[in-house]
Write an enzyme that holds these catalytic residues in place. Sequence first.
Site, short mmCIF file in Angstrom:
data_model
loop_
_atom_site.label_atom_id
_atom_site.label_comp_id
_atom_site.label_asym_id
_atom_site.label_seq_id
_atom_site.Cartn_x
_atom_site.Cartn_y
_atom_site.Cartn_z
N GLU A 1 4.54 4.56 4.30
CA GLU A 1 4.52 3.77 3.07
C GLU A 1 4.21 4.66 1.88
O GLU A 1 4.74 4.48 0.79
CB GLU A 1 3.50 2.64 3.16
CG GLU A 1 3.47 1.75 1.93
CD GLU A 1 2.63 0.50 2.12
OE1 GLU A 1 2.00 0.07 1.14
OE2 GLU A 1 2.60 -0.05 3.24
N ARG B 1 8.61 -3.27 0.83
CA ARG B 1 8.14 -2.01 0.28
C ARG B 1 9.29 -1.10 -0.17
O ARG B 1 9.22 0.13 -0.07
CB ARG B 1 7.26 -1.26 1.29
CG ARG B 1 6.00 -2.01 1.68
CD ARG B 1 5.08 -2.21 0.48
NE ARG B 1 3.88 -2.94 0.85
CZ ARG B 1 3.75 -4.27 0.75
NH1 ARG B 1 4.74 -5.00 0.26
NH2 ARG B 1 2.65 -4.86 1.11
N SER C 1 -2.55 2.50 1.59
CA SER C 1 -1.97 2.24 2.92
C SER C 1 -0.94 3.31 3.25
O SER C 1 -0.01 3.55 2.49
CB SER C 1 -1.31 0.87 2.94
OG SER C 1 -2.26 -0.15 2.79
#
Length: 325
Positions: A299, A180, A229
């Site tokens: 995130e 990520r 998310s």
Amino acid sequence: MSFPDLLPQFSGWIGGVRGNLIPNHPLAKAVWFRVGGPAQLYFEPADEADLALFLKNLPAEIRVTVIGLGSNLLIRDGGIDGVVIKLPAKAFGGVEVLEGNRVRAGAGLPDVKIATAAAKAGIDGLEFFRGIPGAVGGALYMNAGCYGTEAKERVVSLRGVTRQGDIIELSNADMAYQYRKSNGPEGVVFTSAVFEGLSGDSEDILAKMREITERRESTQPTNTRTGGSTFKNPDGQSAWKLVDEAGCRGLRIGDAQVSEMHTNFLVNLDAASAHDIEILGETVRAKVREKHGIALGWEIRRMGHFAPGREVREFLDGDVFAGVK
């Protein structure tokens, strides 16, 4: 809240810019949470050359922030100073099928469209983009992924404009991708990328995409004001499970709530502020740390200024858990 107008400073060159320039443009409608303050100067370039001209002339001390579809973004209530650039799909949303099971996609293209184009061309391995509710530029920047595949596994090359206005080509290796996260050259605004998949059968690929869609809609609050998310999965663990075990399912601050459906999603029930959402997120992080000894990482990208007197500390350390229902 509003910022000083930057445009008068640019009078010597701004007339050559063809794109849309809007001082103090509200950003709440540009993000899925529907919260946040304004951009000091909002810019939608007409094309890549227009973007290069703008960045070449923009004074180096002025901050540049790039946003995509706003699906994984929380803009704070105080807004964003400097220039906020959004690449419009009209100019940056093209998609082209190439030889060798490759696809070239503009950074403003919604991820679902690159998945669809690849599937129709019989290119397997890009269907995971169907499960990412953002644009290609965001996927490149944060190495987006789902259902076992990440962007870094499919990116061949990237094209972008530097802060100095130069158009450059980058390789996958230049991005030094991590989970990520990307670590490419600082300040580059990605404009397009080439992805490579595998040879496959169109009907089989489209069937997998339908499965992804059904799975998302049955397990995630896709029809709500959310940011996707919220927290990264720690090594070997699932963030949603840690949040659930910490007793946070349905936890609410004002109109911000941990989703009852999927505990790694925060939702704006109606009139939440960015402050409410971030306070809720840090409350969840604090409770998970207390329960499991694990510091969940965000995130969702959080950016901009806090509204005066509405700062949020990490894990709310030193703050009182106020307003929690």
